[in-house]
Design a protein around this motif. Structure first.
Motif, PDB file in Angstrom:
ATOM      1  N   CYS A   5      -8.607   1.430  13.467  1.00  0.00           N
ATOM      2  CA  CYS A   5      -9.422   1.560  12.246  1.00  0.00           C
ATOM      3  C   CYS A   5      -8.830   0.733  11.101  1.00  0.00           C
ATOM      4  CB  CYS A   5      -9.525   3.020  11.815  1.00  0.00           C
ATOM      5  SG  CYS A   5     -10.650   3.963  12.856  1.00  0.00           S
ATOM      6  N   GLN A   6      -7.512   0.650  11.041  1.00  0.00           N
ATOM      7  CA  GLN A   6      -6.901  -0.151   9.969  1.00  0.00           C
ATOM      8  C   GLN A   6      -7.368  -1.606  10.050  1.00  0.00           C
ATOM      9  OE1 GLN A   6      -2.611   1.202  10.664  1.00  0.00           O
ATOM     10  NE2 GLN A   6      -2.650   0.633   8.512  1.00  0.00           N
ATOM     11  N   TRP A   7      -7.373  -2.156  11.266  1.00  0.00           N
ATOM     12  CA  TRP A   7      -7.819  -3.548  11.443  1.00  0.00           C
ATOM     13  C   TRP A   7      -9.303  -3.686  11.139  1.00  0.00           C
ATOM     14  CZ3 TRP A   7      -5.554  -8.258  12.440  1.00  0.00           C
ATOM     15  CH2 TRP A   7      -4.187  -8.244  12.703  1.00  0.00           C
TER      16      TRP A   7
ATOM     17  N   SER B  63       0.794  -1.219   0.000  1.00  0.00           N
ATOM     18  CA  SER B  63       0.000   0.000   0.000  1.00  0.00           C
ATOM     19  C   SER B  63       0.830   1.274   0.000  1.00  0.00           C
ATOM     20  CB  SER B  63      -0.922  -0.010   1.210  1.00  0.00           C
ATOM     21  OG  SER B  63      -0.166  -0.259   2.364  1.00  0.00           O
TER      22      SER B  63
ATOM     23  N   LYS C 218      -0.218  -2.320   9.880  1.00  0.00           N
ATOM     24  CA  LYS C 218      -1.130  -2.334  11.017  1.00  0.00           C
ATOM     25  C   LYS C 218      -0.355  -2.650  12.296  1.00  0.00           C
ATOM     26  CE  LYS C 218      -3.713  -5.478   9.147  1.00  0.00           C
ATOM     27  NZ  LYS C 218      -4.732  -6.454   8.789  1.00  0.00           N
TER      28      LYS C 218
ATOM     29  N   ASP D 121     -11.265  -1.783   9.302  1.00  0.00           N
ATOM     30  CA  ASP D 121     -11.541  -1.612   7.863  1.00  0.00           C
ATOM     31  C   ASP D 121     -11.186  -2.886   7.095  1.00  0.00           C
ATOM     32  OD1 ASP D 121     -12.340   0.920   8.407  1.00  0.00           O
ATOM     33  OD2 ASP D 121     -10.562   1.917   7.590  1.00  0.00           O
TER      34      ASP D 121
ATOM     35  N   THR E 254       0.903   3.641   3.162  1.00  0.00           N
ATOM     36  CA  THR E 254       0.076   3.238   4.288  1.00  0.00           C
ATOM     37  C   THR E 254       0.928   2.504   5.316  1.00  0.00           C
ATOM     38  OG1 THR E 254      -1.749   2.931   2.774  1.00  0.00           O
ATOM     39  CG2 THR E 254      -2.002   1.989   4.967  1.00  0.00           C
TER      40      THR E 254
END
Ligand SMILES: C[S@@+](CC[C@H](N)C(=O)[O-])C[C@H]1O[C@@H](n2cnc3c(N)ncnc32)[C@H](O)[C@@H]1O
Length: 219
Positions: A75-77, A6, A12, A79, A9
């Motif tokens: 939020c990453q997890w 990504s 995580k 999403d 990004t």
């Protein structure tokens, strides 16, 4: 380390402990949250628990929450999990007064009681008890001392390490936690042994009026 898939990004956040304990915790939650429909999770951390539990408990809605500094990673997890019953994370400081107004009939929290100061841990229990309806369930995972004693040498070392990080952190006394919960109308229902000398404590909210009005220490 950046996520190679990504570009910019960030990868995580990751907790190996969550990977190790999530299956034994779920085995208990599947039983005690059997009749629950809306679970509020406090101090969700990375979100690995929420992402494992929500798809495995499709009869209920799972609401993760965290302090602002950990919301982005959570939020990453969430999403990536893309589970229809896993809600977007809420900002929630358990020691604050602003708790979500939405109704929840169950609360889960892992490894928070020893990170919060004892005063804030008591506040968390008080707010959970205020939030839950009669018959609501509170499940709290983590290490505890019994009769003032550590259940293992590793827990003793962990407690020393916690106190070096911050003097107000520390493994809580099972009896004190149970007494505070009882004073708020939460009756201990189960004390489940878990791997690595942890416990999963489960309370049921009693009808109004059955709380023991003695206030423990402060809040
Ligand atoms: C040891 S971690 C546990 C995270 C996750 N529940 C787990 O078991 O991996 C403790 C978590 O509690 C959160 N926390 C600390 N103080 C808090 C507070 N006042 N309100 C809500 N969360 C808090 C931290 O941000 C952290 O994610």
């Amino acid at each position: 380390m950046a996520n190679p898939d990504s570009g910019s990004t960030p990868s995580k956040p990751f907790s190996q402990a969550c990977e190790n304990n999530k299956a034994p915790i779920l085995a208990v939650l599947q039983r005690v949250f059997d009749h629950s429909s809306r679970v509020l999770e406090l101090g969700s951390g990375t979100g690995q628990h929420a992402c494992y539990f929500a798809p495995a408990l499709p009869h209920l809605e799972w609401q993760p929450s965290e302090l602002s500094e950990n919301i982005a990673g959570l939020c990453q997890w969430v999403d990536a999990c893309n589970s229809p019953n896993l809600l977007p994370p809420l900002l929630l400081d358990v020691s604050g007064i602003e708790w979500p107004s939405a109704s929840h009939d169950a609360v889960f929290s892992a490894n928070t009681a020893h990170i919060l100061s004892w005063s804030d841990a008591q506040l968390m229990i008080k707010r959970v008890a205020e939030k839950l309806p009669t018959g609501g369930i509170f499940a709290l995972y983590g290490p505890f001392k019994y009769d003032g004693l550590y259940t293992s040498q590793s827990n003793h070392e962990f407690d020393c390490w916690l106190k070096q990080q911050h003097p107000e952190r520390g493994i809580r006394d099972f009896e004190q936690v149970v007494a505070v919960a009882k004073s708020r109308g939460l009756m201990l229902y189960e004390d489940n042994p878990m791997p690595a000398n942890n416990r999963l404590l489960v309370w049921v909210k009693q009808p109004m009026g059955l709380a023991d009005d003695r206030d423990q220490d402060n809040p």
